[in-house]
Design an enzyme around this catalytic site. Sequence first.
Site, PDB file in Angstrom:
ATOM      1  N   CYS A 116       0.821  -1.218   0.000  1.00  0.00           N
ATOM      2  CA  CYS A 116       0.000   0.000   0.000  1.00  0.00           C
ATOM      3  C   CYS A 116       0.853   1.266   0.000  1.00  0.00           C
ATOM      4  O   CYS A 116       0.321   2.360  -0.188  1.00  0.00           O
ATOM      5  CB  CYS A 116      -0.932   0.010   1.198  1.00  0.00           C
ATOM      6  SG  CYS A 116      -2.182  -1.265   1.068  1.00  0.00           S
ATOM      7  N   HIS A 256      -3.113   7.008   3.750  1.00  0.00           N
ATOM      8  CA  HIS A 256      -3.572   5.782   3.104  1.00  0.00           C
ATOM      9  C   HIS A 256      -4.967   5.413   3.631  1.00  0.00           C
ATOM     10  O   HIS A 256      -5.251   5.592   4.812  1.00  0.00           O
ATOM     11  CB  HIS A 256      -2.574   4.658   3.378  1.00  0.00           C
ATOM     12  CG  HIS A 256      -3.008   3.364   2.791  1.00  0.00           C
ATOM     13  ND1 HIS A 256      -3.366   3.249   1.472  1.00  0.00           N
ATOM     14  CD2 HIS A 256      -3.193   2.132   3.344  1.00  0.00           C
ATOM     15  CE1 HIS A 256      -3.736   2.010   1.231  1.00  0.00           C
ATOM     16  NE2 HIS A 256      -3.643   1.313   2.349  1.00  0.00           N
ATOM     17  N   ASN A 286     -10.020   0.420   0.114  1.00  0.00           N
ATOM     18  CA  ASN A 286      -8.560   0.460   0.046  1.00  0.00           C
ATOM     19  C   ASN A 286      -8.128   0.034  -1.360  1.00  0.00           C
ATOM     20  O   ASN A 286      -8.211  -1.144  -1.705  1.00  0.00           O
ATOM     21  CB  ASN A 286      -8.003  -0.501   1.113  1.00  0.00           C
ATOM     22  CG  ASN A 286      -6.488  -0.541   1.128  1.00  0.00           C
ATOM     23  OD1 ASN A 286      -5.821   0.036   0.270  1.00  0.00           O
ATOM     24  ND2 ASN A 286      -5.935  -1.245   2.103  1.00  0.00           N
TER      25      ASN A 286
HETATM   26  O1  UT7 Z   1      -3.668  -1.613   3.471  1.00  0.00           O
HETATM   27  C1  UT7 Z   1      -2.917  -2.669   3.989  1.00  0.00           C
HETATM   28  C2  UT7 Z   1      -2.900  -2.547   5.416  1.00  0.00           C
HETATM   29  N1  UT7 Z   1      -4.078  -3.159   5.963  1.00  0.00           N
HETATM   30  C3  UT7 Z   1      -4.671  -2.596   7.000  1.00  0.00           C
HETATM   31  O2  UT7 Z   1      -4.305  -1.524   7.420  1.00  0.00           O
HETATM   32  C4  UT7 Z   1      -5.767  -3.373   7.684  1.00  0.00           C
HETATM   33  C5  UT7 Z   1      -5.605  -3.277   9.169  1.00  0.00           C
HETATM   34  N2  UT7 Z   1      -6.591  -4.075   9.904  1.00  0.00           N
HETATM   35  C6  UT7 Z   1      -7.876  -3.711   9.976  1.00  0.00           C
HETATM   36  O3  UT7 Z   1      -8.297  -2.738   9.374  1.00  0.00           O
HETATM   37  C7  UT7 Z   1      -8.794  -4.498  10.885  1.00  0.00           C
HETATM   38  O4  UT7 Z   1      -8.010  -5.358  11.681  1.00  0.00           O
HETATM   39  C8  UT7 Z   1      -9.851  -5.324  10.109  1.00  0.00           C
HETATM   40  C9  UT7 Z   1     -10.850  -4.389   9.467  1.00  0.00           C
HETATM   41  C10 UT7 Z   1      -9.199  -6.205   9.060  1.00  0.00           C
HETATM   42  C11 UT7 Z   1     -10.625  -6.220  11.085  1.00  0.00           C
HETATM   43  O5  UT7 Z   1     -11.197  -5.425  12.118  1.00  0.00           O
HETATM   44  P1  UT7 Z   1     -10.990  -5.819  13.649  1.00  0.00           P
HETATM   45  O6  UT7 Z   1     -11.688  -4.814  14.443  1.00  0.00           O
HETATM   46  O7  UT7 Z   1      -9.506  -6.000  13.876  1.00  0.00           O
HETATM   47  O8  UT7 Z   1     -11.767  -7.169  13.740  1.00  0.00           O
HETATM   48  P2  UT7 Z   1     -11.249  -8.631  14.175  1.00  0.00           P
HETATM   49  O9  UT7 Z   1     -10.486  -9.265  13.091  1.00  0.00           O
HETATM   50  O10 UT7 Z   1     -10.644  -8.557  15.530  1.00  0.00           O
HETATM   51  O11 UT7 Z   1     -12.626  -9.387  14.325  1.00  0.00           O
HETATM   52  C12 UT7 Z   1     -13.592  -9.026  15.343  1.00  0.00           C
HETATM   53  C13 UT7 Z   1     -14.838  -9.855  15.127  1.00  0.00           C
HETATM   54  C14 UT7 Z   1     -14.551 -11.354  14.962  1.00  0.00           C
HETATM   55  O12 UT7 Z   1     -15.604 -12.065  15.547  1.00  0.00           O
HETATM   56  P3  UT7 Z   1     -15.421 -12.752  16.997  1.00  0.00           P
HETATM   57  O13 UT7 Z   1     -14.249 -13.690  16.858  1.00  0.00           O
HETATM   58  O14 UT7 Z   1     -15.150 -11.609  17.932  1.00  0.00           O
HETATM   59  O15 UT7 Z   1     -16.732 -13.419  17.215  1.00  0.00           O
HETATM   60  C15 UT7 Z   1     -14.622 -11.551  13.462  1.00  0.00           C
HETATM   61  O16 UT7 Z   1     -14.971 -12.857  13.099  1.00  0.00           O
HETATM   62  O17 UT7 Z   1     -15.499  -9.448  13.936  1.00  0.00           O
HETATM   63  C16 UT7 Z   1     -15.717 -10.584  13.103  1.00  0.00           C
HETATM   64  N3  UT7 Z   1     -15.652 -10.138  11.712  1.00  0.00           N
HETATM   65  C17 UT7 Z   1     -16.728  -9.714  11.036  1.00  0.00           C
HETATM   66  N4  UT7 Z   1     -18.012  -9.600  11.372  1.00  0.00           N
HETATM   67  C18 UT7 Z   1     -18.867  -9.117  10.454  1.00  0.00           C
HETATM   68  C19 UT7 Z   1     -14.564 -10.059  10.911  1.00  0.00           C
HETATM   69  N5  UT7 Z   1     -14.927  -9.588   9.695  1.00  0.00           N
HETATM   70  C20 UT7 Z   1     -16.259  -9.372   9.756  1.00  0.00           C
HETATM   71  C21 UT7 Z   1     -17.202  -8.893   8.832  1.00  0.00           C
HETATM   72  N6  UT7 Z   1     -18.481  -8.770   9.218  1.00  0.00           N
HETATM   73  N7  UT7 Z   1     -16.850  -8.518   7.582  1.00  0.00           N
END
Ligand code: UT7
Length: 332
Positions: A116, A256, A286
């Site tokens: 990115c 970004h 993104n």
């Molecule tokens: O550009 C390259 C660089 N990339 C980035 O900067 C991305 C950085 N990371 C992020 O933006 C975030 O970590 C994400 C958006 C990818 C994920 O958000 P998060 O707040 O870190 O969520 P998480 O992975 O900790 O998941 C929390 C919960 C989980 O459920 P449980 O285990 O708590 O029951 C996931 O299964 O949210 C669930 N979850 C979703 N629920 C509904 C994950 N994706 C989804 C979804 N819809 N799309």
Amino acid sequence: MTKIRAAITGVGAYLPEYILNNEELSRMVDTNDEWIMTRIGIKERRIIKEPGEGSSFVGAGAVLDLLKKTNTKPEEIDLLICATVTPDMQFPATANIICDKVGIRNAFSYDLNAGCSGFLYALATASKFVETGNYKKVIVVGAEKMSSIVDYTDRATCPIFGDGSGAVMLEPTVEEDGIMDMILRSDGAGRIHLHQKAGGSARPASHETVDAREHFIYQEGQPVFKAAVSNMADVSVELMERNNLTSDDIAWLAPHQANMRIIDATGKRMGLPKEKVMINIEKYGNTTAATLPLLLWEWEPQLKKGDNIILATFGAGFTWGAIWLKWSYNKN
Ligand code: UT7
């Protein structure tokens, strides 16, 4: 001797027509608009649907728009660098294909992959050619078809990415504007958290890699999130401090567009009010190497000569960095 700097003298863009919104996504995976808006901040993204077209399709579109807007003939271009993680093919470079599509024939061109941060790295690299005084018109284009490597069965990554392209023209200036300073960093140890497992020389494509879905983006969201928040803000603040820039001096932050919460945290650390932060993540998601030029393209009508702008990125690699530039023209 008068110092030659590289100035952005025009911005072009191309976005695919097809809009993939959260409602459609929530029919593909178990997700919903509320979760995506709260946790990421994206409403919709653009997707290339044209059969057989790759990143060069949008890249050529952006470059054609740029040539038209800046009234430049293809033969005037000396160099074109394309930042992408989704090249049309492993080789030749997508930059070569874009040049062919738009009729740029007297230039040299190559791709640069820095996740990115690709556009930021490419802008830094191109600026050094311009500063020699030997390159008069250089194009930096970020072009991505992220939908070609997104796993639309993985709800944790599929809402994030979109396709698109933006391009800028760089020209020499002896005025007190253009690219003023930069800090670029990388840390390959971060690769374990964000990568594409197969398709490269370490793990070439095979039935096994396809069956294991290893040609898609692999991301561990939380470690990437943490590293993005701290590193993007750290370099931005360091760049401000070493150039004695206060938050009042900064007209715009172009960060970004990976996650609204990362954008907010970076702006806050820099002491900037939200009105000074360029944000279009809601509409395009993104777009990896295309995010920064798409921001500049959208904000171009508001930018004024002399505006201090900080560009900041974080991405796969890990790669990150910030560039301070003084805007070089008024649109109208
Ligand atoms: O550009 C390259 C660089 N990339 C980035 O900067 C991305 C950085 N990371 C992020 O933006 C975030 O970590 C994400 C958006 C990818 C994920 O958000 P998060 O707040 O870190 O969520 P998480 O992975 O900790 O998941 C929390 C919960 C989980 O459920 P449980 O285990 O708590 O029951 C996931 O299964 O949210 C669930 N979850 C979703 N629920 C509904 C994950 N994706 C989804 C979804 N819809 N799309």
